[in-house]
Design an enzyme around this catalytic site. Structure first.
Site, PDB file in Angstrom:
ATOM      1  NE  ARG A  81      -2.379  -1.557   3.198  1.00 27.37           N
ATOM      2  CZ  ARG A  81      -2.958  -1.876   4.342  1.00 27.37           C
ATOM      3  NH1 ARG A  81      -4.230  -1.687   4.510  1.00 27.37           N
ATOM      4  NH2 ARG A  81      -2.261  -2.381   5.334  1.00 27.37           N
ATOM      5  CE  LYS A 129       4.008 -21.488   9.170  1.00 27.73           C
ATOM      6  NZ  LYS A 129       4.755 -20.320   9.684  1.00 27.73           N
ATOM      7  CG  HIS A 175      10.958 -21.948   5.537  1.00 27.44           C
ATOM      8  ND1 HIS A 175       9.981 -21.587   6.408  1.00 27.44           N
ATOM      9  CD2 HIS A 175      12.062 -22.143   6.296  1.00 27.44           C
ATOM     10  CE1 HIS A 175      10.459 -21.551   7.631  1.00 27.44           C
ATOM     11  NE2 HIS A 175      11.726 -21.886   7.597  1.00 27.44           N
ATOM     12  CE  LYS A 185      14.338 -25.155   7.733  1.00 30.22           C
ATOM     13  NZ  LYS A 185      15.260 -24.150   8.226  1.00 30.22           N
ATOM     14  CD  GLU A 211      11.924 -20.599  16.107  1.00 29.91           C
ATOM     15  OE1 GLU A 211      12.391 -19.783  15.320  1.00 29.91           O
ATOM     16  OE2 GLU A 211      10.717 -20.703  16.361  1.00 29.91           O
ATOM     17  CG  ASP A 262       4.564 -19.912  13.733  1.00 30.72           C
ATOM     18  OD1 ASP A 262       4.411 -19.502  12.569  1.00 30.72           O
ATOM     19  OD2 ASP A 262       5.573 -19.652  14.416  1.00 30.72           O
ATOM     20  CG  HIS A 317       7.658 -25.194   9.374  1.00 29.86           C
ATOM     21  ND1 HIS A 317       7.388 -24.846   8.077  1.00 29.86           N
ATOM     22  CD2 HIS A 317       7.813 -24.021  10.051  1.00 29.86           C
ATOM     23  CE1 HIS A 317       7.385 -23.514   7.972  1.00 29.86           C
ATOM     24  NE2 HIS A 317       7.629 -22.997   9.161  1.00 29.86           N
ATOM     25  CE  LYS A 336       8.309 -18.396  17.682  1.00 31.88           C
ATOM     26  NZ  LYS A 336       9.030 -18.394  16.410  1.00 31.88           N
ATOM     27  CE  LYS A 362      17.061 -22.119  14.178  1.00 29.98           C
ATOM     28  NZ  LYS A 362      15.708 -21.963  13.754  1.00 29.98           N
TER      29      LYS A 362
HETATM   30  C1  BG6 Z   1       8.354 -19.733  10.466  1.00 29.40           C
HETATM   31  C2  BG6 Z   1       7.614 -19.414  11.724  1.00 29.40           C
HETATM   32  O1  BG6 Z   1       7.511 -20.365   9.538  1.00 29.40           O
HETATM   33  O2  BG6 Z   1       9.450 -20.595  10.775  1.00 29.40           O
HETATM   34  C3  BG6 Z   1       8.524 -18.739  12.740  1.00 29.40           C
HETATM   35  O3  BG6 Z   1       6.525 -18.544  11.427  1.00 29.40           O
HETATM   36  C4  BG6 Z   1       9.747 -19.590  12.981  1.00 29.40           C
HETATM   37  O4  BG6 Z   1       7.855 -18.499  13.976  1.00 29.40           O
HETATM   38  C5  BG6 Z   1      10.396 -20.016  11.668  1.00 29.40           C
HETATM   39  O5  BG6 Z   1      10.662 -18.812  13.734  1.00 29.40           O
HETATM   40  C6  BG6 Z   1      11.474 -21.058  11.924  1.00 29.40           C
HETATM   41  O6  BG6 Z   1      12.142 -21.334  10.723  1.00 29.40           O
HETATM   42  P1  BG6 Z   1      13.613 -21.938  10.750  1.00 29.40           P
HETATM   43  O7  BG6 Z   1      13.939 -22.151   9.323  1.00 29.40           O
HETATM   44  O8  BG6 Z   1      14.474 -20.895  11.430  1.00 29.40           O
HETATM   45  O9  BG6 Z   1      13.537 -23.189  11.561  1.00 29.40           O
END
Ligand code: BG6
Length: 502
Positions: A47, A162, A192, A196, A230, A249, A254, A350, A355
């Site tokens: 926008r 997503k 995504h 990977k 994470e 999420d 995933h 989270k 990680k």
């Molecule tokens: C995203 C989520 O799809 O994937 C995020 O919305 C998350 O909350 C992220 O942090 C994690 O992706 P990756 O590739 O860092 O594991």
């Protein structure tokens, strides 16, 4: 090398975080790798009013930060193929301009009438935008698009980010809305995680080696753990996150995809139809939990305060008394011959200790274990650990005899991607978007997969989950491995989580 067809890539949601952090850096990486057709250009739309030059300038710091070995010269050349158009894509107003702009880019770059839309907007805008794209006549699959390419058959496709819906019925409604404008073959539901390298390698690992597949079933496997932990908190995404939570999420999308790659049957070939048919079949075989004992199937949590961040429920913008989970652990079982009675534990959170995204496949102990008296844990060893991030590694742990004593100790055999192939990981979005430009749907989700995945997790999301949500506030410490209820979930089965060491 796989190269995408030439096209105009229309990014709806040009000023969003995803576009800056991932999509444009990924396209620049693909350009440098020679995988983006030289004619392909990008048209961003959102926008805020700005010129092409301003948008290129806005993008520069993001790309230079995200791409390793960023090179100002090649970025400058590439950015000349990036354009911008302001307007509210959920209304009819900008579409005459958008159509004219796409046509002129098509003609001047030679994109053969091909258009790839990327929905990088808030999910509630997906349906209105798709309707407007349809109403504007931008989808002409199979027909000729522009005067310069009289003989070429053009395509128009759409990538949908997503979260795909907010529950089972909204996902079905979004599928119907997309289907009114695009054929299923033109819809690319992106995840995504499927970009990977290690996730894709699961198929090669399982189906290119005769030694693993014979033991990949309930007779030899005790259980499987899939973790995506994470260290970051919710950050600036509170408005999105508080209406979403960890299950929607991360797990619905995933972790379900990772689960499907671990558990699916071999496809008859690697075509998109056959891979997706097997994923649909296996996700469909997930059993629903026994609602009278939901705590035996799921645990949820919210992180507590730490020195640098408030507890989740205290964050500004979070609803009072919120029960949105920042951590979830689910116990799932398949009702099929390969996996009968093998639990799959899925966990994500989270503000956790480390990680780490990994799959742990725990094999059963030997039928007659002559060494059991020398082992503190009968399940020790016999374990495959597949690390997806931050390292890309397959390791096999097994018991070996200690020198000088008839005792068993765990040892490890490891395949490290970086060492074996000497390649740096690239942003996962890049190769997936190239696949969409080539018309390859193998690594995108089918309508039925998405709907089955929602079906399997709805009991943990709707009002039926109230029991496992009581007492959720700050029920795990930031920097830990989650709430006690998640440990109890496994302890009840006589098992424990495998937490990666620091
Ligand atoms: C995203 C989520 O799809 O994937 C995020 O919305 C998350 O909350 C992220 O942090 C994690 O992706 P990756 O590739 O860092 O594991």
């Amino acid at each position: 090398m796989k190269t995408g067809d030439p096209c105009v890539l229309v990014i709806l949601g040009a000023s969003g975080d995803l576009t800056h952090r991932k999509l444009i850096p990924a396209m620049y990486e693909m350009h440098r790798a020679g995988m983006l057709d030289k004619a392909t250009c990008i048209l961003g739309m959102s926008r805020t009013k700005k010129s092409d030059a301003q948008w290129r300038e806005d993008l520069t710091p993001w790309v230079s930060k995200s791409v390793k070995d960023f090179d100002a010269e090649s970025w400058k050349t590439f950015s000349q193929r990036i354009y911008y158009e302001a307007g509210d894509a959920a209304t009819a107003e900008p579409y005459a301009r958008i159509t004219a702009r796409i046509e002129s880019l098509n003609e001047c770059h030679g994109c053969k009438g091909n258009v790839l839309f990327f929905m990088s907007v808030a999910p509630e805008l997906y349906e209105p935008i798709v309707e407007q794209i349809g109403a504007a006549g931008l989808v002409t699959e199979g027909r000729r698009w522009c005067s310069l390419n009289q003989n070429a058959r053009s395509w128009q496709r759409i990538i949908v980010e997503k979260p795909f819906g907010n529950d089972d019925s909204s996902a079905a409604s979004l599928n119907r809305a997309l289907g009114r404008v695009f054929e299923e073959e033109a819809i690319y539901r992106i995840d995504h995680y499927l970009g990977k390298e290690v996730v894709q390698s699961l198929l090669a690992f399982r189906f290119a080696n005769a030694i693993f597949e014979p033991v990949w079933n309930h007779r030899y496997i005790d259980h499987v753990q899939i973790t995506a932990a994470e260290t970051v908190g919710v950050g600036q995404r509170i408005a999105f996150y508080d209406g979403t939570g960890a299950i929607r999420d991360m797990i619905q999308s995933h972790l379900m995809q990772v689960l499907a790659f671990v558990a699916m049957e071999p496809p008859s070939d690697f075509s998109a139809d056959h891979i997706r048919a097997e994923k649909i079949k296996v996700i469909d075989a997930l059993q629903l939990p026994d609602m009278k004992r939901l705590q035996d199937f799921g645990a949820v949590g919210q992180y507590g305060a730490s020195a640098d961040e408030k507890a989740y429920h205290e964050l500004t913008g979070v609803k009072d008394g919120t029960t949105t989970e920042t951590f979830a652990a689910l116990r799932m079982e398949f009702e099929n011959w390969r996996w009968a009675k093998v639990p799959f534990y899925l966990r994500t959170g989270k503000r956790m200790a480390r990680k780490c995204t990994q799959i742990v496949v725990q094999f059963k102990p030997p039928a007659a274990n002559l060494f059991r008296k020398t082992m503190s844990d009968p399940l020790s060893g016999n374990r495959m650990v597949i690390e997806i991030a931050p390292n890309e590694q397959f390791s096999l742990r097994f018991g070996a005899k200690k020198p000088g004593a008839m005792q068993i100790r765990d040892v490890e055999m490891m395949m490290d991607y970086a060492k074996a192939f000497k390649v740096e990981p690239v942003e996962a979005y890049g190769p997936l978007m190239i696949d969409a430009m080539r018309g390859d749907q193998s690594l995108f989700k089918h309508r039925l997969e998405v709907e089955s995945a929602w079906h399997a997790i709805m009991p943990f999301l709707d009002e039926r989950s109230a029991a496992i949500r009581s007492g959720i506030h700050a029920n795990y410490a930031a920097g830990s491995w989650g709430p006690k209820s998640a440990d109890d979930l496994l302890a009840r089965d006589g098992r424990a989580w495998f937490n990666p060491s620091a």
